[in-house]
Write a protein that holds these residues in place. Structure first.
Motif, PDB file in Angstrom:
ATOM      1  N   ASP A 257     -10.404  -2.504   5.012  1.00 16.56           N
ATOM      2  CA  ASP A 257     -11.155  -2.895   3.543  1.00 16.56           C
ATOM      3  C   ASP A 257      -9.215  -2.431   2.354  1.00 16.56           C
ATOM      4  N   LEU A 258      -8.250  -1.707   2.616  1.00 14.31           N
ATOM      5  CA  LEU A 258      -6.896  -1.228   1.694  1.00 14.31           C
ATOM      6  C   LEU A 258      -6.360  -2.618   1.495  1.00 14.31           C
ATOM      7  N   ARG A 259      -6.186  -3.213   3.323  1.00 15.72           N
ATOM      8  CA  ARG A 259      -5.167  -4.118   3.343  1.00 15.72           C
ATOM      9  C   ARG A 259      -5.702  -5.490   2.805  1.00 15.72           C
ATOM     10  N   ARG A 260      -7.591  -5.886   2.165  1.00 17.37           N
ATOM     11  CA  ARG A 260      -7.570  -6.753   1.810  1.00 17.37           C
ATOM     12  C   ARG A 260      -7.558  -6.271   0.422  1.00 17.37           C
ATOM     13  N   ALA A 261      -6.766  -5.526  -0.614  1.00 25.85           N
ATOM     14  CA  ALA A 261      -6.787  -4.829  -2.058  1.00 25.85           C
ATOM     15  C   ALA A 261      -5.175  -5.527  -1.640  1.00 25.85           C
ATOM     16  N   ALA A 262      -4.849  -4.670  -0.705  1.00 24.12           N
ATOM     17  CA  ALA A 262      -3.229  -4.644  -1.015  1.00 24.12           C
ATOM     18  C   ALA A 262      -2.715  -6.280  -1.151  1.00 24.12           C
ATOM     19  N   GLU A 263      -3.367  -7.027   0.062  1.00 26.57           N
ATOM     20  CA  GLU A 263      -2.556  -8.306  -0.199  1.00 26.57           C
ATOM     21  C   GLU A 263      -3.003  -9.390  -1.662  1.00 26.57           C
ATOM     22  N   ALA A 264      -4.347  -8.868  -2.180  1.00 28.81           N
ATOM     23  CA  ALA A 264      -5.350  -9.880  -3.373  1.00 28.81           C
ATOM     24  C   ALA A 264      -3.349  -9.381  -4.590  1.00 28.81           C
ATOM     25  N   ALA A 265      -2.704  -8.720  -4.186  1.00 24.59           N
ATOM     26  CA  ALA A 265      -1.728  -8.263  -5.355  1.00 24.59           C
ATOM     27  C   ALA A 265      -0.758  -9.509  -5.817  1.00 24.59           C
ATOM     28  N   GLU A 266      -0.560  -9.979  -6.850  1.00 27.08           N
ATOM     29  CA  GLU A 266       0.162 -11.003  -7.197  1.00 27.08           C
ATOM     30  C   GLU A 266       1.906 -10.443  -7.515  1.00 27.08           C
ATOM     31  N   ASP A 267       2.134  -9.683  -8.900  1.00 29.39           N
ATOM     32  CA  ASP A 267       2.706  -8.875  -9.118  1.00 29.39           C
ATOM     33  C   ASP A 267       3.332  -8.082  -9.188  1.00 29.39           C
ATOM     34  N   VAL A 268       4.614  -7.760  -8.766  1.00 30.00           N
ATOM     35  CA  VAL A 268       3.863  -5.867  -8.680  1.00 30.00           C
ATOM     36  C   VAL A 268       5.263  -5.294  -8.497  1.00 30.00           C
ATOM     37  N   ALA A 269       5.265  -3.779  -9.503  1.00 32.26           N
ATOM     38  CA  ALA A 269       6.623  -3.943 -10.296  1.00 32.26           C
ATOM     39  C   ALA A 269       6.587  -1.933 -10.052  1.00 32.26           C
ATOM     40  N   VAL A 270       7.748  -2.518  -9.166  1.00 33.99           N
ATOM     41  CA  VAL A 270       8.243  -0.348  -8.333  1.00 33.99           C
ATOM     42  C   VAL A 270       8.429   0.349  -9.431  1.00 33.99           C
ATOM     43  N   TRP A 271       7.559   1.842  -9.980  1.00 31.14           N
ATOM     44  CA  TRP A 271       8.573   2.903 -10.344  1.00 31.14           C
ATOM     45  C   TRP A 271       8.820   3.862  -9.412  1.00 31.14           C
ATOM     46  N   PRO A 272       9.880   4.663  -9.699  1.00 30.23           N
ATOM     47  CA  PRO A 272      10.115   6.134  -9.280  1.00 30.23           C
ATOM     48  C   PRO A 272       9.415   6.867 -10.060  1.00 30.23           C
ATOM     49  N   ILE A 273       9.069   7.694  -8.711  1.00 26.08           N
ATOM     50  CA  ILE A 273       8.396   8.960  -9.146  1.00 26.08           C
ATOM     51  C   ILE A 273       9.299  10.366  -9.442  1.00 26.08           C
ATOM     52  N   TYR A 274       9.258  10.963 -10.406  1.00 19.92           N
ATOM     53  CA  TYR A 274       9.863  12.228 -11.306  1.00 19.92           C
ATOM     54  C   TYR A 274       8.687  12.963 -11.705  1.00 19.92           C
ATOM     55  N   ASP A 275       9.768  14.199 -11.449  1.00 26.86           N
ATOM     56  CA  ASP A 275       9.030  15.563 -12.071  1.00 26.86           C
ATOM     57  C   ASP A 275      10.285  16.116 -12.956  1.00 26.86           C
ATOM     58  N   ARG A 276       9.560  17.520 -13.054  1.00 24.96           N
ATOM     59  CA  ARG A 276      10.904  18.592 -13.219  1.00 24.96           C
ATOM     60  C   ARG A 276      10.158  20.074 -13.035  1.00 24.96           C
ATOM     61  N   PRO A 277      11.365  19.927 -12.932  1.00 27.06           N
ATOM     62  CA  PRO A 277      11.218  22.390 -11.801  1.00 27.06           C
ATOM     63  C   PRO A 277      10.240  22.625 -13.645  1.00 27.06           C
ATOM     64  N   ARG A 278       9.361  23.659 -12.960  1.00 31.24           N
ATOM     65  CA  ARG A 278       8.681  24.101 -14.477  1.00 31.24           C
ATOM     66  C   ARG A 278       9.273  24.733 -15.299  1.00 31.24           C
TER      67      ARG A 278
END
Length: 386
Positions: A257-278
């Protein structure tokens, strides 16, 4: 505060537009300064609950919000590989009544458009990238990269995790890369082969997770976002174009079920995940921060946008109710910091709704009615007149 107090909002994201709309409704003159030249329908999906619906209700946007996005039948947590259901939170009429509003999945850009509706014409000044804030008596002088300048009595920094406003009052401190990337894809639901996916599912694996959900009421647009391990990020924090084959390969061991959703993607953008210390310093003088500018959180609880919109409600109430910026900002931080600290901790743990979860404290929260009159420790506001 006097309704003639001039307020500058720096940043026209979800937080900035919400606080501007609420402050204008309270009778304040507000200008929003946005560094982008215009808005466009880029970005990704966002999950928002009744705690946000209750704020949008004050802007007469709740019905449009619920009609523009999708009110999913449930939030599901499933195991990445087996598909086992780990948790389910139903969103039926009884649950909506209990929380006090609907749960909605929506494209960020669509919500962005809605939040502009309550603003007076000309409120948003595009192409204004902040370069300086100077105190001039009881006012602030703002300068911008385009050569423009402006005066305000209060400045609200709502300019995101790389906030220039934050740097100007607290100094330069780079956000923290957490060792995860976030490939994202938005595409027509018709691309998914076989049966439709569930309305809203988080798929869990030991070292990664994925969210997949619809963003429109007719279920014709899907958003898939993964959080994948990544040793380093060499860019400046901006997204880059992703490789579709690499994106799909990340789901090799996933449930069909998850693979079907992923395989339907056309254009993919990749974002880095950042946070900050409190850092609980959210204001200085007549300048105050909100949203990711003061409490950037990892997106693992899907609560960053909600917290920013809650900030807008509390901050606008404090400005309207208390007589001076020092008092208003002190009450704002006293109300918001404990709640945001909980959100930050849960987001770091990435435990939200993985299994049985107490959710009333989060979705049932009403930033428009929570008491503001908590005692203010002298250490937080030494110049406060009592």
């Amino acid at each position: 505060m006097d309704r003639g107090t001039r307020i500058a909002v720096l940043g026209a994201g979800l937080a900035g537009l919400t606080v501007a709309g609420l402050l204008q409704r309270a009778g304040f003159p507000v200008a929003v300064y946005e560094q982008s030249p215009s808005f466009s329908r880029i970005g990704a999906g966002i999950i928002l609950g009744a705690n946000v619906s209750k704020v949008l209700r004050r802007l007469d946007l709740e019905d449009a919000f619920a009609a523009t996005g999708i009110r999913p039948d449930a939030f599901l947590s499933r195991a990445w590989d087996t598909g086992e259901q780990l948790y389910k939170l139903d969103f039926d009429a009884e649950r909506e009544a209990r929380f006090g509003g609907p749960f909605v999945n929506i494209h960020r850009a669509d919500l962005h458009q809605l939040l502009q509706r309550p603003l007076a014409p000309g409120t948003i000044r595009f192409g204004h990238k902040l370069t300086g804030i100077e105190k001039r008596g009881d006012a602030l002088a703002l300068s911008f990269e385009n050569g423009a300048s402006a005066e305000a009595d209060i400045a609200i920094g709502a300019d995101g995790i790389r906030s220039i406003t934050r740097e100007l009052i607290l100094g330069v401190e780079e956000p923290r890369f957490i060792g995860r990337s976030a490939p994202r894809a938005v595409f027509p639901a018709s691309r998914i082969k076989g049966d439709p996916i569930d309305d809203c599912t988080k798929w869990w694996a030991p070292d990664r997770h994925t969210l997949a959900y619809y963003m429109t009421p007719d279920r014709n647009e899907v958003y898939v976002m993964a959080a994948l391990p990544m040793a380093r990020w060499d860019g400046d924090g901006s997204p880059v174009k992703g490789d579709r084959d690499e994106f799909i390969a990340a789901f090799d061991s996933a449930h069909p079920d998850l693979r079907r959703a992923a395989e339907a993607a056309e254009d993919v953008a990749v974002w880095p995940i950042y946070d900050r210390p409190r850092n609980d310093t959210w204001h200085k003088g007549r300048v105050v921060l909100m949203g990711d500018a003061c409490h950037a959180v990892r997106p693992f609880m899907a609560a960053g946008g909600s917290a920013a919109i809650e900030d807008a409600a509390i901050l606008s109430r404090c400005i309207a109710e208390f007589g001076d910026p020092a008092t208003a900002f002190a009450h704002y931080t006293m109300v918001r910091i404990p709640r945001v600290a909980d959100i930050q901790q849960i987001s770091i743990a990435n435990s939200w709704m993985h299994g049985p979860t107490e959710t009333d404290w989060f979705f049932g929260y009403d930033a428009c009615t929570v008491p503001l009159d908590r005692a203010i420790p002298e250490a937080l506001c030494p110049n406060l007149q009592r």
